[in-house]
Motif scaffolding. Structure first.
Motif, mmCIF file in Angstrom:
data_model
loop_
_atom_site.group_PDB
_atom_site.id
_atom_site.type_symbol
_atom_site.label_atom_id
_atom_site.label_comp_id
_atom_site.label_asym_id
_atom_site.label_seq_id
_atom_site.Cartn_x
_atom_site.Cartn_y
_atom_site.Cartn_z
ATOM 1 N N SER A 128 -5.050 -2.821 -9.232
ATOM 2 C CA SER A 128 -4.792 -1.847 -8.174
ATOM 3 C C SER A 128 -6.073 -1.141 -7.782
ATOM 4 C CB SER A 128 -3.751 -0.801 -8.606
ATOM 5 O OG SER A 128 -4.363 0.223 -9.348
ATOM 6 N N VAL A 129 -6.032 -0.527 -6.617
ATOM 7 C CA VAL A 129 -7.128 0.329 -6.164
ATOM 8 C C VAL A 129 -6.513 1.682 -5.808
ATOM 9 C CG1 VAL A 129 -8.886 0.704 -4.413
ATOM 10 C CG2 VAL A 129 -8.445 -1.609 -5.236
ATOM 11 N N VAL A 130 -7.025 2.742 -6.403
ATOM 12 C CA VAL A 130 -6.560 4.093 -6.088
ATOM 13 C C VAL A 130 -7.733 4.811 -5.427
ATOM 14 C CG1 VAL A 130 -5.571 6.213 -6.994
ATOM 15 C CG2 VAL A 130 -5.041 4.036 -8.093
ATOM 16 N N ASP A 131 -7.660 4.974 -4.123
ATOM 17 C CA ASP A 131 -8.769 5.543 -3.361
ATOM 18 C C ASP A 131 -8.438 7.001 -3.029
ATOM 19 O OD1 ASP A 131 -10.899 6.088 -1.776
ATOM 20 O OD2 ASP A 131 -10.651 4.404 -0.411
ATOM 21 N N VAL A 132 -9.177 7.907 -3.647
ATOM 22 C CA VAL A 132 -8.910 9.346 -3.494
ATOM 23 C C VAL A 132 -9.947 9.945 -2.548
ATOM 24 C CG1 VAL A 132 -8.702 11.543 -4.725
ATOM 25 C CG2 VAL A 132 -8.013 9.416 -5.838
ATOM 26 N N TYR A 144 -3.403 0.667 -3.505
ATOM 27 C CA TYR A 144 -3.144 -0.725 -3.119
ATOM 28 C C TYR A 144 -2.650 -1.476 -4.356
ATOM 29 C CZ TYR A 144 -6.097 0.557 0.853
ATOM 30 O OH TYR A 144 -6.637 1.166 1.959
ATOM 31 N N LYS A 145 -1.446 -2.053 -4.258
ATOM 32 C CA LYS A 145 -0.885 -2.835 -5.381
ATOM 33 C C LYS A 145 -1.242 -4.307 -5.242
ATOM 34 C CE LYS A 145 3.267 -1.369 -4.152
ATOM 35 N NZ LYS A 145 4.723 -1.247 -4.123
ATOM 36 N N GLY A 146 -1.576 -4.698 -4.046
ATOM 37 C CA GLY A 146 -1.930 -6.073 -3.726
ATOM 38 C C GLY A 146 -2.539 -6.053 -2.338
ATOM 39 N N ASP A 147 -2.742 -7.233 -1.741
ATOM 40 C CA ASP A 147 -3.340 -7.308 -0.409
ATOM 41 C C ASP A 147 -4.559 -6.378 -0.332
ATOM 42 O OD1 ASP A 147 -3.829 -7.852 2.213
ATOM 43 O OD2 ASP A 147 -2.195 -6.622 3.009
ATOM 44 N N PHE A 148 -5.470 -6.561 -1.297
ATOM 45 C CA PHE A 148 -6.605 -5.638 -1.402
ATOM 46 C C PHE A 148 -7.592 -5.856 -0.257
ATOM 47 C CE2 PHE A 148 -5.148 -6.609 -5.729
ATOM 48 C CZ PHE A 148 -4.715 -5.345 -6.094
ATOM 49 N N PRO A 149 -7.964 -4.818 0.482
ATOM 50 C CA PRO A 149 -9.001 -4.965 1.498
ATOM 51 C C PRO A 149 -10.312 -5.446 0.853
ATOM 52 C CG PRO A 149 -7.840 -2.882 1.778
ATOM 53 C CD PRO A 149 -7.395 -3.454 0.474
ATOM 54 N N PHE A 178 -10.261 3.430 -9.832
ATOM 55 C CA PHE A 178 -10.128 4.789 -9.303
ATOM 56 C C PHE A 178 -11.416 5.157 -8.581
ATOM 57 C CE2 PHE A 178 -6.879 4.776 -12.525
ATOM 58 C CZ PHE A 178 -5.860 5.507 -11.934
ATOM 59 N N VAL A 179 -11.307 5.482 -7.303
ATOM 60 C CA VAL A 179 -12.469 5.777 -6.482
ATOM 61 C C VAL A 179 -12.281 7.163 -5.868
ATOM 62 C CG1 VAL A 179 -13.837 5.021 -4.528
ATOM 63 C CG2 VAL A 179 -12.666 3.326 -5.906
ATOM 64 N N VAL A 180 -13.243 8.049 -6.088
ATOM 65 C CA VAL A 180 -13.190 9.390 -5.501
ATOM 66 C C VAL A 180 -14.350 9.531 -4.530
ATOM 67 C CG1 VAL A 180 -13.278 11.854 -5.971
ATOM 68 C CG2 VAL A 180 -12.099 10.345 -7.547
ATOM 69 N N LYS A 233 0.834 -1.204 0.000
ATOM 70 C CA LYS A 233 0.000 0.000 0.000
ATOM 71 C C LYS A 233 0.869 1.256 0.000
ATOM 72 C CE LYS A 233 -3.324 2.501 2.855
ATOM 73 N NZ LYS A 233 -3.841 2.659 4.210
ATOM 74 N N ILE A 234 0.430 2.257 -0.751
ATOM 75 C CA ILE A 234 1.141 3.540 -0.792
ATOM 76 C C ILE A 234 0.146 4.639 -0.437
ATOM 77 C CG2 ILE A 234 2.263 5.203 -2.328
ATOM 78 C CD1 ILE A 234 3.061 2.674 -4.015
ATOM 79 N N THR A 235 0.554 5.543 0.432
ATOM 80 C CA THR A 235 -0.307 6.667 0.792
ATOM 81 C C THR A 235 0.403 7.974 0.446
ATOM 82 O OG1 THR A 235 -1.308 5.411 2.562
ATOM 83 C CG2 THR A 235 -1.529 7.784 2.688
ATOM 84 N N LEU A 236 -0.330 8.870 -0.174
ATOM 85 C CA LEU A 236 0.248 10.168 -0.544
ATOM 86 C C LEU A 236 -0.670 11.293 -0.113
ATOM 87 C CD1 LEU A 236 1.420 9.892 -4.241
ATOM 88 C CD2 LEU A 236 2.846 9.908 -2.218
ATOM 89 N N SER A 237 -0.078 12.449 0.092
ATOM 90 C CA SER A 237 -0.870 13.635 0.390
ATOM 91 C C SER A 237 -0.594 14.703 -0.657
ATOM 92 C CB SER A 237 -0.461 14.191 1.754
ATOM 93 O OG SER A 237 0.850 14.697 1.666
ATOM 94 N N ALA A 238 -1.430 15.726 -0.668
ATOM 95 C CA ALA A 238 -1.229 16.843 -1.596
ATOM 96 C C ALA A 238 0.138 17.480 -1.374
ATOM 97 C CB ALA A 238 -2.335 17.862 -1.406
#
Lengths: 250, 771
Positions: free
Chosen positions: B227-231, B213-218, B182-184, B130-135
């Motif tokens: 992948s899942v990109v949750d924005v 999330y690249k793997g280990d998807f909740p 992609f989820v917003v 999992k990778i988390t980023l901020s603005a």
């Protein structure tokens, strides 16, 4: 590795003529390598035709190369019902085979021009499409009175044609005042696939978004196309009418 | 029947597992929300720990936290980078609700910071890949044209690649760009790109955080393979109105937020627009009387984000989120009128409800649409081509924390999709010529899920989950049983070993006949010919804290992808009523090792990522049935990102990336096609092996400088960001083509390979402000 390439277009009333060459590595010297000394047989309605090797030269009328031909009197018969089976065997024992037929021609109903450009005009061609069959067409427009720009070449199927009268149009491509010859080819699906795949292959060289296309041949033992057709043709004069916003075909 | 038995067994297993969590325990629960003292916005990712009980938790996206403590008196520590640390002592005789308002410890760090003590939490969590980023991350790293883009920062992380130089497409662990969800704010976004992928649709001023999330998807996520990109979008301040924005080389952005009703309701509106078209239209106007001048088509994109939050009481809050974005391309000359526009529209209404300090719920009603329209009119002949995908969705997610050792999540999702595929309408005004094509499909998709994150002893922690998905297209039904399992073994307090397995199903597919994501790509539902795609991914790795500043992860993964979709050679995808017949189906598999070293504290921060990977595909009707490398197979991928705080006002940053060249198809032969009368001979390239050649390696360095101006008034901020993209002007190959070299008589003398590069060295300047 090189492989034989055949281009054989059967047109009723014309001699059997084909071009038989060898493909090359992409960075090989830019020359055409004809395949010499091959035996060609065309079987149609129980009769066999033998195009023989010819000096590798150009047809002075249509500027096309060929290296196998029958004599001027042995021509492709006008027959829309029976297949033509072609077998080619070269000196190395390679065999190229294919089969085709000649589709019935489709007449051009009308030609009209559209423009509000001071120099150029677009064309609209209408013809009768059989809604009961899947048909494929190629349309070629040649402008013979003014040199340079102005040639139209389109290959398409009838999926999108909703009315019995099919229509196809160009963008601004013909110079006003020019004489335009339109040829409509009713073509086979095999020829449609072959031309489309060669176009896709050409387009993908230099287009990062395109997926390279394999050449879709209708021959075994090599690459290429064996097909037959009888195009219909109409001439039109692209001239400015009294209403400068529209142009009529004369 | 067999699948039904498996399904019943797994459902029963999950049910008992959940029941198992509800056991009696002498523990008290402390819960509440954590908000920013100034803006009253929820702060996510705040670490709430009880050191004496050796337990801790993090606040969620609504700032909510819940922690169970088996003592009467406890010291709670609330930590978040950029905020003052809070330490409180609580005497517990019953479950309690405690809210926190965190005060900032540095004016310049008041922007959203996701991770407080992320490394410690990452060691303890079962979550991996999992990778988390901020603005804030996006604004610190140098970027192309000075336009900060969170998706481009994600591409600098191991296991994630771009589709091409400068583009924001994501290729995650061997997956394609269509396999990313992609989820917003809970809404699916179908096309996350502007300008053919050069920019993402996510305006950094509007974004609060991104989790990838690249793997280990909740278990709550499904529907895409890779992948899942949750924005999560920003919320407006409940206490004061503020304005912030930026003026850049190609685009400007403006955000206004503030209270609607103090401490109850807030709003935020963000807008962004490019202005290439302003310059090109001026240029066209200046050359209006120049006959040899060809007008430049107009192009621009814009997006609007808006969100309203309303807190009814301590247990109920509501939000409305909206997004609308369009790319517009126009060409109008003489009687030709051509317009091409595309974009997403999204609306979400959400309700957060706290049933108790142990159970909370979020329910959302969602509308999402992506469409493109191509319109052309020429005299009396008009042409319109369009495609669309539109969803109406209802989703409920529950979090249940029966004890400190368990964190149960469960929920349901139901969606109805409508697809318009390649609708063509063309004809003359008099009706003598009419062309029409296109297909309309409707499908329904649903899922239920449950998962539990639970500890077994002091060292082991597991996350077991199950997602059951169902898809219907007319009378055809597809079902998927998607187990998700992960474990963590704590070797010591600074080292943990993790492993995971995740299965994902994808029921709708992006139909693209090109090597890149284009706006004209079509979403297409599963049917009797096009079966759902499926992936199984296993991953394992170590997470290490080195000292208290460095964090290292090393993960290996293997992913199997079934029922992958490609096209027959020469396939016709636009306005084809028989699209099913153009597909071919095969499989793919990917494996690799990702190493990631990160430093987030101190004057110098940044990360180094390295990926060693392989991605294969195999289709019976492609490449003679032999396996071949995917286009974005990349053996080596290195990224280095460094941000250094020179002074209180001056930051310098740099990135360097290196990647093995893409696998591409190049012709290895040619022949001459002279064709029929009326045509000219052409050289036709012959392609034999799919992706049998390699592009040259890719590498590039970017530098950035941020100067923060001294504020003239309290609460005002501004900075100047200077970026240099491609500092040493590396000519990276965007694509390679073969050309004919001709002499002065127009005769071809030889053939030569040539390379096209996109971006040379590009400096840019952006002014950002806030007041």
């Amino acid at each position: 590795m090189s492989q034989p390439v055949v281009e054989f277009y059967l047109e009723p009333g014309k001699p059997f003529r084909l071009l038989l060459t060898e493909s090359a590595g992409y960075f090989d010297p830019p020359q055409i390598t004809p395949i010499e000394g091959a035996t060609v047989e065309v079987v149609h309605a129980g009769k066999v035709y033998y195009p023989t090797p010819q000096p590798f030269g150009i047809n002075p009328v249509n500027k096309k190369f060929y290296n196998y031909s029958t004599d001027q009197n042995t021509v492709v018969p006008l027959d829309f019902d029976s297949d033509f089976y072609v077998s080619i065997k070269d000196k190395n024992g390679r065999i190229i085979e294919g089969r085709t037929s000649i589709l019935r021609p489709v007449e051009i109903d009308s030609i009209s021009f559209l423009t509000d450009d001071p120099e150029k005009a677009a064309i609209q061609v209408k013809f009768q499409d059989n809604p009961a069959t899947d048909d494929y067409y190629r349309i070629i427009g040649i402008q013979d009175s003014i040199g340079g720009e102005g040639k139209w070449d389109l290959i398409f199927n009838d999926d999108a044609i909703q009315t019995e009268q099919g229509g196809i149009g160009s963008n601004y491509i013909f110079f006003q005042g020019s004489k335009v010859i339109i040829q409509l080819f009713h073509i086979s699906k095999e020829y449609y696939d072959f031309v489309t795949s060669t176009k896709n292959a050409s387009d993908s060289n230099g287009n990062p978004f395109a997926q390279p296309s394999k050449i879709m041949s209708n021959v075994t033992g090599g690459m290429g196309i064996i097909t037959g057709f009888q195009p219909t043709q109409k001439r039109a004069y692209c001239a400015i009418s009294s209403d400068s916003a529209s142009i009529s075909a004369r | 029947m067999n699948n039904f038995c498996k399904f019943t067994f797994l459902l029963t297993f999950s049910f008992f597992n959940i029941l198992n969590t509800v056991y009696a325990q002498n523990a008290y629960t402390v819960s509440g929300t954590i908000k920013d003292k100034v803006t009253n916005e929820p702060v996510i990712g705040v670490v709430v720990s009880a050191p004496s009980a050796q337990t801790g938790t993090m606040s969620d996206e609504n700032g909510f936290y819940s922690i169970s403590i088996p003592f009467d008196t406890i010291t709670l520590v609330i930590e978040q980078l950029g905020y003052k640390k809070e330490v409180i002592v609580i005497n517990l005789g019953q479950d309690m609700s405690v809210d926190f308002l965190l005060a900032g410890d540095d004016e310049h760090l008041k922007e959203i910071v996701i991770e407080g003590n992320p490394h410690k939490e990452a060691i303890n969590s079962t979550q991996m890949s999992k990778i988390t980023l901020s603005a804030k991350d996006a604004k610190q790293v140098p970027v192309l044209f000075g336009e900060p883009d969170l998706l481009k920062i994600l591409q600098l992380k191991p296991g994630i690649q771009s589709g091409g130089e400068g583009t924001s497409g994501l290729y995650v662990r061997g997956g394609g760009p269509d396999q990313n969800l992609f989820v917003v704010d809970n809404a699916i976004v179908y096309n996350p790109n502007h300008l053919f992928g050069l920019f993402s649709i996510f305006n950094t001023d509007a974004v609060k955080s991104i989790d990838l999330y690249k793997g280990d998807f909740p278990a709550q996520y499904g529907g895409r393979l890779s992948s899942v990109v949750d924005v999560k979008l920003n919320e407006g301040s409940e206490t004061k109105t503020s304005v912030r924005g930026g003026i850049g080389l190609i685009a400007s952005r403006l955000t206004v937020d503030g209270p609607i009703k103090k401490d109850k309701a807030s709003y935020i509106i963000s807008a962004r627009r490019t202005y290439f078209d302003v310059f090109t239209s001026q240029l066209n106007r200046m050359n209006k009387n120049n006959a040899s001048y060809d007008p430049i088509p107009a192009y621009y994109f814009y997006d609007l984000n808006g969100k309203v939050n309303y807190t009814l009481n301590k247990k109920n809050s509501f939000y409305l989120t909206g997004y609308f974005g369009r790319d517009v391309f126009k060409y109008n000359q003489n009687s030709l009128d051509f317009t091409f526009n595309w974009g997403n529209s999204v609306a979400v209404g959400g309700w957060n409800h706290i049933f108790s300090d142990k159970l909370k719920m979020t329910t959302s009603v969602i509308f999402s649409e992506y469409r493109y329209n191509i319109k052309n009119r020429f005299k009396d002949f008009s042409f319109k081509l369009s495609s669309m995908v539109r969803d109406f969705t209802v989703q409920s997610d529950f979090i249940y924390k029966p004890s400190e050792k368990h964190n149960v999540k469960f929920g349901l999702y139901a969606s109805t999709h409508r697809y318009i595929v390649g609708r063509l309408r063309a004809g003359t005004d008099d009706g003598t010529v009419q062309l029409g094509l296109g297909s309309v499909f409707d499908s329904q998709e649903g899922a239920i899920y449950a998962s539990d994150d639970f500890e077994v002893g002091a060292r082991w922690k597991f996350n077991t989950g199950l997602r059951l998905s169902l898809f219907r297209n007319k009378s055809k039904y597809f079902g998927g049983i998607e187990p998700r399992v992960a474990f963590r073994y704590l070797i010591n307090e600074k080292v943990s070993w993790k492993g995971s397995f995740a299965r994902m199903y994808q029921y709708i597919h992006l139909i693209s006949n090109s090597g890149a994501s284009l706006p004209t790509d079509i979403w297409y539902p599963s049917n009797s010919t096009v079966k759902p795609q499926r992936s199984d991914q296993v991953a394992t790795g170590l997470s290490l804290l080195i000292g208290d500043k460095f964090y290292l992860t090393d993960e290996v993964y293997y992913k199997w992808m079934k029922r992958q979709i490609d096209f027959k050679d020469g396939a016709m995808i636009y306005s084809n009523p028989n699209l099913d017949q153009e597909f071919v189906f095969g499989k793919g598999w990917a494996y690799g090792n990702e190493i990631y070293l990160e430093k987030r504290k101190g004057k110098t921060t940044g990360w180094i990522g390295y990926t060693l990977s392989w991605t294969w595909k195999q289709f019976p009707y492609i490449n003679e049935g032999e396996k071949f490398f995917a286009r974005y197979d990349r053996r080596h991928d290195i990224s280095i990102v460094i941000v250094h705080k020179l002074t209180e006002r001056l930051n310098i940053s740099g990135t360097w990336v290196y990647g093995t060249g893409n696998a591409v198809s190049l012709p290895n032969g040619r022949f001459i096609l002279q064709d029929i009368e009326g045509t000219t001979p052409k050289v036709i390239p012959v392609y034999s092996k799919r992706n049998g050649f390699r592009m040259p390696p890719f590498h590039r360095m970017d530098l950035g400088l941020i100067y923060k101006f001294k504020p003239k008034k309290e609460g005002r901020e501004s900075d100047l960001t200077f970026s240099i993209y491609n500092v040493y002007n590396r000519k990276n190959a965007y694509f390679i083509y073969f050309d004919e070299i001709q002499n002065e008589f127009g005769v071809t003398t030889k053939f030569q390979a040539k390379q096209v590069s996109l971006f040379p060295i590009i400096p840019s300047l952006t002014y950002n402000f806030k007041f």
